[in-house]
Design an enzyme around this catalytic site. Structure first.
Site, PDB file in Angstrom:
ATOM      1  N   GLU A 153     -14.274   2.599  -1.549  1.00  0.00           N
ATOM      2  CA  GLU A 153     -13.931   3.910  -0.978  1.00  0.00           C
ATOM      3  C   GLU A 153     -14.813   5.048  -1.504  1.00  0.00           C
ATOM      4  O   GLU A 153     -14.314   6.107  -1.890  1.00  0.00           O
ATOM      5  CB  GLU A 153     -12.441   4.199  -1.214  1.00  0.00           C
ATOM      6  CG  GLU A 153     -11.549   3.141  -0.570  1.00  0.00           C
ATOM      7  CD  GLU A 153     -10.092   3.194  -1.019  1.00  0.00           C
ATOM      8  OE1 GLU A 153      -9.696   4.164  -1.676  1.00  0.00           O
ATOM      9  OE2 GLU A 153      -9.355   2.241  -0.698  1.00  0.00           O
ATOM     10  N   GLU A 259      -8.031  -6.094   3.638  1.00  0.00           N
ATOM     11  CA  GLU A 259      -6.700  -5.654   3.179  1.00  0.00           C
ATOM     12  C   GLU A 259      -5.793  -5.480   4.390  1.00  0.00           C
ATOM     13  O   GLU A 259      -5.273  -4.400   4.655  1.00  0.00           O
ATOM     14  CB  GLU A 259      -6.816  -4.329   2.406  1.00  0.00           C
ATOM     15  CG  GLU A 259      -7.765  -4.407   1.228  1.00  0.00           C
ATOM     16  CD  GLU A 259      -7.853  -3.109   0.427  1.00  0.00           C
ATOM     17  OE1 GLU A 259      -7.022  -2.198   0.608  1.00  0.00           O
ATOM     18  OE2 GLU A 259      -8.782  -3.006  -0.401  1.00  0.00           O
TER      19      GLU A 259
HETATM   20  O1  9MR Z   1      -1.708  -2.169  -3.177  1.00  0.00           O
HETATM   21  C1  9MR Z   1      -2.188  -1.483  -4.309  1.00  0.00           C
HETATM   22  C2  9MR Z   1      -1.038  -0.801  -5.034  1.00  0.00           C
HETATM   23  O2  9MR Z   1      -0.171  -1.776  -5.582  1.00  0.00           O
HETATM   24  C3  9MR Z   1      -1.566   0.099  -6.122  1.00  0.00           C
HETATM   25  O3  9MR Z   1      -0.499   0.841  -6.685  1.00  0.00           O
HETATM   26  C4  9MR Z   1      -2.634   1.010  -5.595  1.00  0.00           C
HETATM   27  C5  9MR Z   1      -3.208   1.780  -6.747  1.00  0.00           C
HETATM   28  O4  9MR Z   1      -3.956   2.792  -6.413  1.00  0.00           O
HETATM   29  O5  9MR Z   1      -3.663   0.280  -4.947  1.00  0.00           O
HETATM   30  C6  9MR Z   1      -3.215  -0.476  -3.863  1.00  0.00           C
HETATM   31  O6  9MR Z   1      -4.284  -1.148  -3.248  1.00  0.00           O
HETATM   32  C7  9MR Z   1      -5.289  -0.343  -2.655  1.00  0.00           C
HETATM   33  C8  9MR Z   1      -6.603  -1.087  -2.785  1.00  0.00           C
HETATM   34  O7  9MR Z   1      -6.848  -1.372  -4.123  1.00  0.00           O
HETATM   35  C9  9MR Z   1      -7.750  -0.292  -2.193  1.00  0.00           C
HETATM   36  N1  9MR Z   1      -7.477   0.065  -0.835  1.00  0.00           N
HETATM   37  C10 9MR Z   1      -6.202   0.726  -0.582  1.00  0.00           C
HETATM   38  C11 9MR Z   1      -5.058  -0.106  -1.151  1.00  0.00           C
HETATM   39  C12 9MR Z   1      -3.729   0.569  -0.867  1.00  0.00           C
HETATM   40  O8  9MR Z   1      -3.648   1.776  -1.536  1.00  0.00           O
END
Ligand code: 9MR
Length: 353
Positions: A153, A259
């Protein structure tokens, strides 16, 4: 004579047991698809028997939802803790699965010590720390993960340029390229991905990503693929999705639908997943898989779901409402969306032949 009925029913029972055992097992996603099918997991969930059984048997690829992020592995300056990530890798090895590494650099999920000290570092200090981190992590997992999301990102949410993260501010626009080089230095074979959201829904963001990729390719900066996160709603434009696939394929890169989850409760008013929404979700899943199935083999990397069960999705907290976005319901039962995945494989294949 009196014993006959007893033996005959015993025989019937035996036949039933044996033939049941011989029946081919229900189709699993991993055996149906000719590309890896992945799921995002946590060590805590893998410790639950039912969860581990499904994660291990249905999927051929594993991503750590959180524990391979810097927040978990970057213990202090030049100190690393791989224990949680290692447990995910061990699970994958036991289940003959590949591991996709997520993620080396992200402006979110920073360890507390780094958040507190990052402003005090000058550019050279931060660059050296980051290089050491990338080198150490990638070397540690060398031969154990097949791929990494290098920077996650890095493009602004609206897609109109670089995200003005602390990394960009301190290290300049070209830090993404240098992170790719550091990763490559540590492992000549691991596949390097750029991963972001709204790639299929925001044409401007796609354009910015493609400009970056073109620049990398022109300069010989290593990049093997693009991760399209696919946190989507039922309103996804398939034309935009197809366009994104085509543009990435043109650049000869691998595509990871990295994802995947499909929200079904945009207004937040639904108390349950209605039959109608479940069917729409099934149909959209089928279309996505069909279109993915039809890209050239060498451009397919994997499709990864961002969680196993609806009630474990990050979206409940993020949107404040249940979204029922995944393949399995709260009781580990397959949802129509699961069938949608299989439908898509079949229709995609028919077109291919
Ligand atoms: O699913 C993840 C969640 O459990 C965490 O709290 C979060 C932390 O910032 O990140 C989520 O996963 C993200 C992923 O790493 C990057 N793309 C967006 C996802 C959803 O926020």
């Amino acid at each position: 004579m009196r014993l006959f009925p007893f033996f005959s029913s015993l025989g019937l029972l035996l036949v039933m047991i044996i033939s049941n055992g011989l029946d081919s097992p229900e189709p699993r996603l991993r055996s149906m698809a000719n590309f890896p099918v992945g799921v995002a997991v946590s060590p805590q969930r893998l410790a639950q028997t039912d969860y581990a059984q499904i994660a291990g048997s249905e999927f051929s690829s594993i991503t750590a939802e959180n524990v391979m992020k810097p927040q978990y592995s970057w213990a202090a300056e030049r100190e690393y803790d791989f224990s949680a990530g290692d447990s995910v890798v061990a699970f994958a090895e036991n289940h003959n699965q590949q591991v996709h590494g997520h993620t080396l650099v992200w402006h979110m999920m920073q360890p507390k010590w780094l958040r507190e000290s990052i402003d005090s570092y000058d550019s050279a200090t931060l660059e050296n720390l980051l290089r050491d981190y990338i080198h150490s992590v990638v070397k540690h997992y060398r031969g154990k993960v097949v791929s990494w999301d290098v920077v996650n990102e890095a493009i602004a949410a609206e897609g109109d340029g670089m995200r003005n993260s602390v990394y960009r501010q301190k290290l300049g626009d070209d830090y993404v390229a240098r992170c790719h080089q550091y990763a490559r230095e540590a492992d000549p074979d691991v596949l390097l991905f750029y991963n972001d959201y709204s790639v299929a829904t925001n044409p401007e963001k796609l354009k910015t990503i493609l400009t970056m990729v073109d620049d990398f390719q022109a300069r010989g900066i290593p990049i093997d693929g693009v991760g399209m996160q696919m946190h989507i709603g039922l309103d996804l434009s398939l034309d935009n999705f197809q366009y994104a696939l085509d543009e990435i394929v043109k650049r000869n890169l691998k595509i990871h639908l990295s994802e995947v989850d499909i929200r079904t409760n945009p207004e937040g008013t639904a108390g349950m997943l209605t039959e109608e929404a479940a069917q729409q979700q099934q149909e959209l899943m089928a279309e996505i898989v069909r279109l993915y199935q039809q890209i050239p083999e060498q451009n397919k990397f994997a499709i990864t779901f961002w969680g196993l069960r609806d009630n474990e999705s990050w979206l409940t907290q993020n949107t404040g409402n249940p979204q029922w976005p995944l393949l399995f319901d709260d009781n580990f039962s397959k949802k129509p969306m699961y069938q949608g995945f299989l439908d898509g494989l079949e229709t995609g294949q028919t077109k291919l032949n």
